[in-house]
Each structure stands twice: as structure tokens, then as C-alpha cells.
Scaffold this motif. Sequence first.
Motif, PDB file in Angstrom:
ATOM      1  N   UNK A 226       0.718  -0.942  -0.524  1.00  0.00           N
ATOM      2  CA  UNK A 226       0.105  -0.285  -0.069  1.00  0.00           C
ATOM      3  C   UNK A 226       0.709   1.388   0.267  1.00  0.00           C
ATOM      4  N   UNK A 227       2.229   1.713   0.934  1.00  0.00           N
ATOM      5  CA  UNK A 227       2.739   2.662   0.961  1.00  0.00           C
ATOM      6  C   UNK A 227       2.858   2.688  -0.356  1.00  0.00           C
ATOM      7  N   UNK A 228       3.990   1.443  -0.551  1.00  0.00           N
ATOM      8  CA  UNK A 228       4.277   1.824  -2.513  1.00  0.00           C
ATOM      9  C   UNK A 228       3.485   1.899  -3.328  1.00  0.00           C
ATOM     10  N   UNK A 229       2.468   1.434  -3.104  1.00  0.00           N
ATOM     11  CA  UNK A 229       1.649   2.097  -4.480  1.00  0.00           C
ATOM     12  C   UNK A 229       1.357   3.430  -4.730  1.00  0.00           C
ATOM     13  N   UNK A 230       0.943   3.859  -2.922  1.00  0.00           N
ATOM     14  CA  UNK A 230       0.771   5.344  -2.586  1.00  0.00           C
ATOM     15  C   UNK A 230       2.023   6.609  -3.324  1.00  0.00           C
ATOM     16  N   UNK A 231       3.550   6.164  -2.920  1.00  0.00           N
ATOM     17  CA  UNK A 231       4.704   7.171  -3.071  1.00  0.00           C
ATOM     18  C   UNK A 231       4.820   6.821  -4.993  1.00  0.00           C
ATOM     19  N   UNK A 232       4.292   6.125  -5.572  1.00  0.00           N
ATOM     20  CA  UNK A 232       4.664   5.554  -6.849  1.00  0.00           C
ATOM     21  C   UNK A 232       3.546   6.677  -7.875  1.00  0.00           C
ATOM     22  N   UNK A 233       3.012   6.651  -6.950  1.00  0.00           N
ATOM     23  CA  UNK A 233       1.839   7.100  -7.513  1.00  0.00           C
ATOM     24  C   UNK A 233       1.422   8.557  -7.088  1.00  0.00           C
ATOM     25  N   UNK A 234       1.909   9.341  -5.884  1.00  0.00           N
ATOM     26  CA  UNK A 234       2.467  10.943  -4.961  1.00  0.00           C
ATOM     27  C   UNK A 234       0.760  10.870  -5.095  1.00  0.00           C
TER      28      UNK A 234
END
Length: 439
Positions: free
Chosen positions: A65-73
Motif C-alpha cells: 500500500x505504501x509503495x503504491x501511494x509513493x509511486x503514484x504521488x
Amino acid sequence: MSSAFLTDRYELTMLAASLRDGTAQRPSVFELFSRRLSGGRRFGVVAGVGRLLTLLRDFHFGEDELRYLRDNDVVDAAALRYLEDYRFTGTIRGYRDGELYFPGSPILTVEGSFADAVVLETLALSVLNHDSAVATAASRMSIAAGERPLAEMGSRRAAEQSAVAAARAAYIAGFAATSNLEAGRRWGIPTMGTAAHSWTLLHDSEEAAFRSQVESLGVETTLLIDTYDIRTGVETAIRVAGTGLGGVRLDSGDLPLVAAAVRTQLDELGATETAITVTSDLDEYAIAALAASPVDFYGVGTSVVTGSGYPTAGMVYKLVARQDPSGAWVSVAKASADKGSKGGRKSAFRALQNGVAVSETISVADGFEQVDSAAEHPDARALQVVLVDGGQIDSAHEGAAGTAAAREHHLRVREELPVRALALSKSDPAIPTVFVDAD
């Protein structure tokens, strides 16, 4: 699996902005309620609380979840750091599963920091709007059916997980069984089901299909008799299974006329104890129309899992109180036309006269303090219970045990409804909602 992404993006953008401007930790009170009852119905039924609590246990942000939030700004670095350790640590009070509600009832009161509580909005609304819509429709059907049992069989008319949730909501509101096996496993709901028309069509004759089903399931089974000619189907069913046949099912035709004819034929053949189950797109109105017919069981599909025309309960989740920078409590409310809310933290009681509900009494205060106690309302029943206390979830509302308790609670509190609440026609709520200022 995490439930944290069962949400809308703006919950997290508000969180990120509040961390940036310093309001994230501001103590806040959110409230989940319905401004009106869908479809001119006279009462609503709360369902989904136990499911929400289980989902809340899994509401955390893992690496994916954190990776998605970071990668998609989606949010900034500060919000990501906050979400790494997120667990709800506040308190939730509210109506339990199976409770009745009316316009303005404070179904859930979520207390904590703004950051703690705002991110729960979408999840809470998606669960309670769906489940309460199903439960409200199911309760109306249960009232229309009287003492005759109802089975929920709408899985093929809903999304796969919605079907499981709908089966739970229908069971809480008075249905006796479900066709959905996952609902049976997860919630302890009795399951039912025998054969479809394809079973009869598979065989070279209706008699061969009936004989095979009886050999497999026993004479107590229910045979579907309307694949071809109903009168011939009844005769064949009794010839194959004998007069001890458990039941026959009708899934088409003018049900009041057909049920009467089938009952007469069964009795003439000596199968006086063979039950008649009817299905075929039933809703509360069709069930009520069959009240005088010789029907023993109802099976309901599409109508119950879609809320019988009203698939959402129309609930909203609003900030109703917060602390200002000085630490003083401020009551807040939306003032939009037709979409306003009433500020302040609330406690709810159902006023009773001789055991019959006469009003929904809502006491209103500004902040966290206890608004009222049951002792101050001797002729009323307190409606809210503590569901989460300092992040600790009350497990009594979850699982099969919580579902069974909710069903028992609903059937008991439904007895409080005034007679006018039992009518199916559109009308005002059966009792008024009365707001009073807390002392």
C-alpha cells in the motif's frame, strides 16, 4: 490482507494536508447517520457493524500500500511516515447490528484525532450503506411473511463478496437460511438448496431427475416441479418419492393460483404434509400478496440483495464537533440546502410507552463529554454501545456469535415498533426524531 485501500483517495489527501497544517491531531467527533429513510420506508435496520469491526482490525498500510501511494504521488513523505504506523486508536460508539434507526439517528460516533477518524469514512459508509439497505428490505419481507420462513438466495444477482454480506444482513433481519456457502461458513447461517431446472433438463425425463435426486438426498428433499407441466410434475414427484415427500418448489406462474392448485393436488394424492416453497422474483409486496395462499416457505433472490429497489441506505459521515486551537470544543455542521447536518456529539434513546416506541430522542452536546445516561431517561432504552474503546475492538459483535446475537436483538426490538410501522406503503417514519440539548 489490508482493508486500508477500500477507500477514496481524498481521505488520504485530507490526512496529508492536515499533517502539513498542524490540524491532524485535533480531537474530533465524526458521526455516521442518515438524513432520511430510503423509499419512504417507516424504519431502517442497522447491519454491517460486525463486518466493519473485522475490517477495522485489518485497516493498516503495509509495504504494498505504501509503495503504491509513493509511486503514484498520492501523498507526501510525511503522510507516508504517518501511515506506516497507522492503527485506529480512538473510540467508536454506536447502534449495534439489528438495531432500528430513523432519520438523524447517530448510528456511529467516531472519536479521536482528525487523522485517526477521517480515513475511516469510505469504509464505514460502504459497509453500512450496503448492509443496512439489505437488512431494511429483509426485515420488511420478514414482517410480510409472518411465521413462514424465508431463505436468501440472491448470490447470482450480486458481486461475489456483496452476496456474502447480503446473506448476513438478511439473516440478521429475520431470514432463516441462505443458499450461499461462504456465508454459512463465515457467519454460521443455515444453508439450503437442492436442484435447479438444469438438473431436470439434464435427464431424459422428469421422473428420472426426481428419482435420482430422491436417491441422493432422501425423500425429505424439495423437488422443483415447474420445468414442464406443473400438474404432471406434482403427480410424478409423489409417484417417485411417495406421500412423505418433503416439499415441492414453484418458480413461475401466477403464484397464488398455482400454489392453491398444487396444494389441492398434493392433498388429493395423500401428501398432506408436503410443503410448498415459492420463489420467482419475490419482494415484500409479492410475499404480502401470498399471505392467504397455502405457501410454507419463501425463497427471495434479487430483491433482497439489492435492497428491494433501494440498494443504499443513504448514510453519510460528517464531522460534528472538534476542538479549537485553545482546546475548547466547537460544534460544527454542514449548512447546505437539503444536505445539512446537526452539530454536536450525541447520545440516543428510544422513548417507549407500554413497551411501544414513540420517539427517537437524541441528546446533543458539543464535545467528548458523556451527554446523557440511561438513568436520566427512565422510560427509554439506550441505543448506543461501545464498539471500540481506545483502539480495542469488542469482538462480541463479530463472527458467527455476533451475527446470531444481532439476529436475536433485531427480532426483539422489532416488537417495539408501533403497528403503523408494519405497513409496506410509503409514509413518514414510524416515530419522530426529537433532538434535545444536553443539560
